[in-house]
Design an enzyme around this catalytic site. Structure first.
Site, PDB file in Angstrom:
ATOM      1  N   THR A   8       0.828  -1.198   0.000  1.00 17.80           N
ATOM      2  CA  THR A   8       0.000   0.000   0.000  1.00 17.80           C
ATOM      3  C   THR A   8       0.865   1.252   0.000  1.00 17.80           C
ATOM      4  OG1 THR A   8      -1.767   1.197   1.167  1.00 17.80           O
ATOM      5  CG2 THR A   8      -0.129   0.101   2.526  1.00 17.80           C
ATOM      6  N   GLY A   9       0.323   2.301  -0.596  1.00 18.45           N
ATOM      7  CA  GLY A   9       0.932   3.610  -0.501  1.00 18.45           C
ATOM      8  C   GLY A   9       0.078   4.514   0.364  1.00 18.45           C
ATOM      9  N   ASN A  10      -0.967   3.929   0.959  1.00 15.00           N
ATOM     10  CA  ASN A  10      -1.918   4.649   1.794  1.00 15.00           C
ATOM     11  C   ASN A  10      -1.371   4.760   3.217  1.00 15.00           C
ATOM     12  OD1 ASN A  10      -4.097   5.354   3.515  1.00 15.00           O
ATOM     13  ND2 ASN A  10      -5.581   4.504   2.093  1.00 15.00           N
ATOM     14  N   HIS A  12      -2.709   5.973   5.850  1.00 15.95           N
ATOM     15  CA  HIS A  12      -3.697   5.607   6.872  1.00 15.95           C
ATOM     16  C   HIS A  12      -3.698   4.095   7.123  1.00 15.95           C
ATOM     17  CE1 HIS A  12      -5.374   9.606   7.170  1.00 15.95           C
ATOM     18  NE2 HIS A  12      -5.548   9.649   5.866  1.00 15.95           N
ATOM     19  N   GLU A  47      -6.223  -3.187 -10.672  1.00 14.62           N
ATOM     20  CA  GLU A  47      -7.005  -4.111  -9.852  1.00 14.62           C
ATOM     21  C   GLU A  47      -8.273  -4.506 -10.600  1.00 14.62           C
ATOM     22  OE1 GLU A  47      -7.374  -2.776  -5.757  1.00 14.62           O
ATOM     23  OE2 GLU A  47      -5.616  -1.493  -6.033  1.00 14.62           O
ATOM     24  N   ASP A  77      -7.178  -6.053   0.430  1.00 17.44           N
ATOM     25  CA  ASP A  77      -8.211  -5.498  -0.436  1.00 17.44           C
ATOM     26  C   ASP A  77      -9.497  -5.482   0.365  1.00 17.44           C
ATOM     27  OD1 ASP A  77      -8.477  -4.408  -3.183  1.00 17.44           O
ATOM     28  OD2 ASP A  77     -10.168  -5.781  -3.236  1.00 17.44           O
ATOM     29  N   HIS A 188     -13.602  -4.720  10.155  1.00 16.88           N
ATOM     30  CA  HIS A 188     -13.297  -5.820   9.255  1.00 16.88           C
ATOM     31  C   HIS A 188     -11.785  -6.076   9.208  1.00 16.88           C
ATOM     32  CE1 HIS A 188     -13.107  -1.967   7.322  1.00 16.88           C
ATOM     33  NE2 HIS A 188     -12.604  -2.433   6.193  1.00 16.88           N
TER      34      HIS A 188
END
Length: 207
Positions: A8-10, A12, A47, A77, A188
């Site tokens: 991920t580059g996120n 958060h 994706e 995901d 989740h």
């Protein structure tokens, strides 16, 4: 010490995984984002698998090719599935309002799509698929879900994504109004991470 590179580059998401790792006392596992592990960060991945697990596999395998062989790779995901919309936005959660849409634009489209839908028909759930590739190339999948409802308006300033419009079952507050620890316990991603933590703790999937 095991190193797990998150696909991920996120920022958060990376923060959330690090917080979860601490909560589950994974002292022998170090999580780093692809952005921190690689000079060019997370490679671009289309994706288009059509499923959460398929998209996670695409990201994990793309990253696996670029990180040192001794590292684990973890791809996430996740998505929001709304009952009244036939499970949408689903795998298109991140770009529900368009490929360049902001989180605010995605939420606005969702609330507009549910305009006039009564409370008892606003059920929804978040789903998270974690796909782990070990140094030996083996793959394992850990799934988590969180049931709730879509609120009529945004509430709260915490979290990210659809958090301001999703209230988990048993709560009137949205994810954006709940504290980080409470969200981690219910979410989740927290549920999926608990299974991942059990794997690292026992060497086998405890799901």
């Amino acid at each position: 010490m095991k190193t797990v590179v998150i696909a991920t580059g996120n920022a958060h998401k990376a923060e959330e995984f690090n917080r979860l790792a601490e909560a589950f006392s994974l002292s022998e596992v170090r999580f780093v984002s692809a952005k921190d592990a690689l000079p060019d960060g997370m490679p671009r991945v289309v994706e288009d698998a059509g499923t959460f697990v398929g998209n996670a596999r695409l990201k994990a395998r793309a990253l696996r090719e670029r990180v040192p062989a001794e590292f684990f790779v973890l791809a996430d995901d996740s998505g929001l599935c709304v009952d009244a919309l036939g499970g949408a936005p689903g795998v298109e959660t991140a770009y529900y309002a368009g490929p360049s849409a902001t989180a605010a634009e995605n939420r606005a489209k969702l609330l507009a799509a549910l305009e006039g839908v009564p409370a008892e028909k606003r059920g929804a759930h978040f789903v998270c698929l974690l796909l782990l590739i070990a140094p030996d190339g083996s793959e394992r999948v850990f799934e988590g879900k969180c049931e709730g409802v879509i609120t009529r308006a945004e509430a709260g300033t915490g979290g990210f994504g659809y958090d301001p419009v999703f209230a988990p079952h048993g709560f009137s507050a949205t994810f954006a109004e709940l504290g980080a620890e409470e969200k981690d316990r219910l979410s989740h991603r927290g549920n999926a991470f608990a299974r991942l933590a059990a794997f690292f703790g026992t060497g086998a999937d405890a799901a």
